[in-house]
Scaffold this motif. Sequence first.
Motif, PDB file in Angstrom:
ATOM      1  N   ILE A  68       0.833  -1.203   0.000  1.00 30.11           N
ATOM      2  CA  ILE A  68       0.000   0.000   0.000  1.00 30.11           C
ATOM      3  C   ILE A  68       0.869   1.256   0.000  1.00 30.11           C
ATOM      4  N   GLU A  69       0.220   2.361  -0.303  1.00 26.36           N
ATOM      5  CA  GLU A  69       0.848   3.681  -0.255  1.00 26.36           C
ATOM      6  C   GLU A  69      -0.055   4.579   0.580  1.00 26.36           C
ATOM      7  N   VAL A  70       0.468   5.049   1.706  1.00 27.34           N
ATOM      8  CA  VAL A  70      -0.299   5.899   2.614  1.00 27.34           C
ATOM      9  C   VAL A  70       0.092   7.350   2.363  1.00 27.34           C
ATOM     10  N   VAL A  71      -0.890   8.188   2.061  1.00 28.29           N
ATOM     11  CA  VAL A  71      -0.641   9.592   1.764  1.00 28.29           C
ATOM     12  C   VAL A  71      -0.599  10.378   3.080  1.00 28.29           C
ATOM     13  N   LEU A  72       0.595  10.879   3.437  1.00 22.31           N
ATOM     14  CA  LEU A  72       0.746  11.652   4.666  1.00 22.31           C
ATOM     15  C   LEU A  72       0.394  13.114   4.437  1.00 22.31           C
ATOM     16  N   GLN A  73       0.874  13.661   3.338  1.00 21.04           N
ATOM     17  CA  GLN A  73       0.607  15.056   3.012  1.00 21.04           C
ATOM     18  C   GLN A  73       0.347  15.179   1.520  1.00 21.04           C
ATOM     19  N   SER A  74      -0.536  16.086   1.153  1.00 24.25           N
ATOM     20  CA  SER A  74      -0.826  16.328  -0.259  1.00 24.25           C
ATOM     21  C   SER A  74      -1.020  17.824  -0.457  1.00 24.25           C
ATOM     22  N   LYS A  75      -0.217  18.402  -1.348  1.00 21.36           N
ATOM     23  CA  LYS A  75      -0.290  19.835  -1.609  1.00 21.36           C
ATOM     24  C   LYS A  75      -0.459  20.076  -3.108  1.00 21.36           C
ATOM     25  N   THR A  76      -1.314  21.055  -3.434  1.00 20.31           N
ATOM     26  CA  THR A  76      -1.540  21.439  -4.819  1.00 20.31           C
ATOM     27  C   THR A  76      -1.140  22.892  -5.002  1.00 20.31           C
ATOM     28  N   GLY A  77      -0.447  23.177  -6.094  1.00 20.60           N
ATOM     29  CA  GLY A  77      -0.004  24.537  -6.368  1.00 20.60           C
ATOM     30  C   GLY A  77       0.844  24.572  -7.618  1.00 20.60           C
ATOM     31  N   LEU A  78       1.785  25.509  -7.674  1.00 22.50           N
ATOM     32  CA  LEU A  78       2.683  25.644  -8.809  1.00 22.50           C
ATOM     33  C   LEU A  78       3.935  24.805  -8.560  1.00 22.50           C
ATOM     34  N   LYS A  79       4.272  23.976  -9.528  1.00 17.74           N
ATOM     35  CA  LYS A  79       5.406  23.068  -9.375  1.00 17.74           C
ATOM     36  C   LYS A  79       6.652  23.685 -10.014  1.00 17.74           C
ATOM     37  N   ILE A  80       7.736  23.784  -9.235  1.00 14.72           N
ATOM     38  CA  ILE A  80       8.988  24.342  -9.745  1.00 14.72           C
ATOM     39  C   ILE A  80      10.157  23.481  -9.290  1.00 14.72           C
ATOM     40  N   PRO A  81      11.252  23.439 -10.052  1.00 14.89           N
ATOM     41  CA  PRO A  81      12.443  22.672  -9.618  1.00 14.89           C
ATOM     42  C   PRO A  81      13.115  23.371  -8.436  1.00 14.89           C
ATOM     43  N   ASN A  82      13.690  22.593  -7.548  1.00 17.05           N
ATOM     44  CA  ASN A  82      14.383  23.176  -6.398  1.00 17.05           C
ATOM     45  C   ASN A  82      15.594  24.002  -6.823  1.00 17.05           C
ATOM     46  N   THR A  83      16.186  23.659  -7.971  1.00 16.13           N
ATOM     47  CA  THR A  83      17.352  24.408  -8.446  1.00 16.13           C
ATOM     48  C   THR A  83      16.990  25.832  -8.846  1.00 16.13           C
ATOM     49  N   ALA A  84      15.713  26.089  -9.085  1.00 16.05           N
ATOM     50  CA  ALA A  84      15.269  27.433  -9.476  1.00 16.05           C
ATOM     51  C   ALA A  84      15.108  28.358  -8.279  1.00 16.05           C
ATOM     52  N   LEU A  85      15.004  27.784  -7.076  1.00 10.01           N
ATOM     53  CA  LEU A  85      14.774  28.594  -5.876  1.00 10.01           C
ATOM     54  C   LEU A  85      16.028  29.373  -5.493  1.00 10.01           C
ATOM     55  N   VAL A  86      15.811  30.604  -5.058  1.00 11.18           N
ATOM     56  CA  VAL A  86      16.901  31.455  -4.589  1.00 11.18           C
ATOM     57  C   VAL A  86      16.403  32.255  -3.391  1.00 11.18           C
ATOM     58  N   THR A  87      17.268  32.455  -2.415  1.00 12.51           N
ATOM     59  CA  THR A  87      16.915  33.247  -1.229  1.00 12.51           C
ATOM     60  C   THR A  87      17.492  34.653  -1.376  1.00 12.51           C
ATOM     61  N   ARG A  88      16.637  35.640  -1.237  1.00 13.81           N
ATOM     62  CA  ARG A  88      17.045  37.039  -1.417  1.00 13.81           C
ATOM     63  C   ARG A  88      16.583  37.864  -0.230  1.00 13.81           C
ATOM     64  N   GLU A  89      17.302  38.983   0.000  1.00  9.59           N
ATOM     65  CA  GLU A  89      16.895  39.930   1.026  1.00  9.59           C
ATOM     66  C   GLU A  89      16.013  40.993   0.393  1.00  9.59           C
ATOM     67  N   MET A  90      14.882  41.267   1.017  1.00  7.48           N
ATOM     68  CA  MET A  90      13.924  42.262   0.541  1.00  7.48           C
ATOM     69  C   MET A  90      13.736  43.351   1.610  1.00  7.48           C
ATOM     70  N   PHE A  91      13.587  44.608   1.153  1.00  5.08           N
ATOM     71  CA  PHE A  91      13.149  45.658   2.076  1.00  5.08           C
ATOM     72  C   PHE A  91      11.708  45.375   2.480  1.00  5.08           C
TER      73      PHE A  91
END
Length: 479
Positions: free
Chosen positions: A318-341
């Motif tokens: 079996i496969e037990v679903v612990l969490q399920s999220k729906t939204g916009l899918k993006i690669p982790n390599t595209a993520l960047v952390t920036r400082e904002m005012f």
Amino acid sequence: MPTKNTRKKRKVIRFSPFKTRFKKKHWNLGTVTFGIIFIYLVINFIMYLNEDTLSTYEVTKNSMEKTITTRGLVLRDETIIKNKSDGYLNYYAQEGERVRKKGYVYSVDETGKVHEYLSQTASEEGILDSDSYLELKETISVFNNYYSDNNFYEVYDFKYDLNNTILEITNETTMKKLEQALKDSGITESYQKIKAPASGLISFLEDGYESLTPKNVTKKAFDDTNYKKQQLKTNNLVQKGEPVYKIIQGNSWDIVIPITEEEKKILEEKTSVQVNFLKDDTTLTATVSILDNKDGTYAQLHFTNYLVRYFSDRFLNIEVVLQSKTGLKIPNTALVTREMFRIPIDYLYTDSSSDESLFRIRTLNSRGKVAIKQVVAEVVMKDDKYCYVSTVPISDDSLTKGMILLRNDSKKTFKVSATKKVDGVYCVNKGYAAFKMVNVLYSNEDYSIVEDAQELNALAIYDHIVLNSNTIHENDKIY
């Protein structure tokens, strides 16, 4: 003697070793041009190999799940029924059939005379007709389609299913002749019909797990190295006290699975989960509870339907679903952390004539006097309290640290200084790397699901973003 006029003219070639060795060469203009072009191409090719290639990714809308894929132990309310007297058995009920309380399940021929009579009549005519052969063929075909070497124990299930199918066909034919046999033989005293003690599903399988309860499950129960199923349905002589069938009461059943501490923390916050059955791609909802048994932690998945579908399975993948999220899918390599005012939302206002978001900045004019300047607000994202502006200036009017902002409806001021680290991506829809802030809902090793904010300047489906954020800087042009 020849005269001077009659003397033969001779051509004299003077030898000069230096001129011969260092003869002047004349370069061909076409060769020189080709050489320059070739060198230029080689240099550009080497530069291309050494620089990071900019790749883009089109944002899609999708869902991601955090799951437990495991093998679960199936437990039910099972009772083994034992034979009441010696004899040959003939079954009325079939495998998986639901019988009522005091409904007939099987009969006992104590003397064997009815059994002998039926054996003689069976030898005179064939038991298996075309429909029976088709049923056997279907049983074999199902096993052949789903068999895997990783689950060799399924061979025992197949053997059980095949034997049970043959016995059902045999007994179905036999029971049709039983009443006539009793009349012909005149035997009634040594023949008994046995009733079910309770209502439930009939099974002719015994594996030793019938008395096991969820609270008594241990790691040993999942070891199927020596797991075997015993076929209870037989045409041979059965002694008194021997098991003859099993009855499964009610509609409820459970699957017990081992879990880790991390999985336990997630499941403790839930009352129900979705369970996908890999055997037949069925999805059911189960109530979940945590079991802290003596040798480990387990999850008890409780079901109130589909018992008949899996009544003969002791183990299920079996496969037990612990969490399920729906939204916009993006690669982790595209993520960047920036400082904002981080600017209070009260200092942002909308120009009624242009609908542009603006800031009012207190500055000094050329005479050194205080002046108020309106600039376009380059807002990356905003929430209920704050708006966020990039610390990387785009133009001379971009916000910088130390600027003084004025509220539109009062004399209150705010000095630009506070920053906050936020996650985002570089969007290249307009030909340059524009930072867009995102709210990450869920991540795995390769991808993240971010909120589909549906706001101005927010990341949207079909946006094109930089695949590797470390290959570019904010506001860099890409073409």
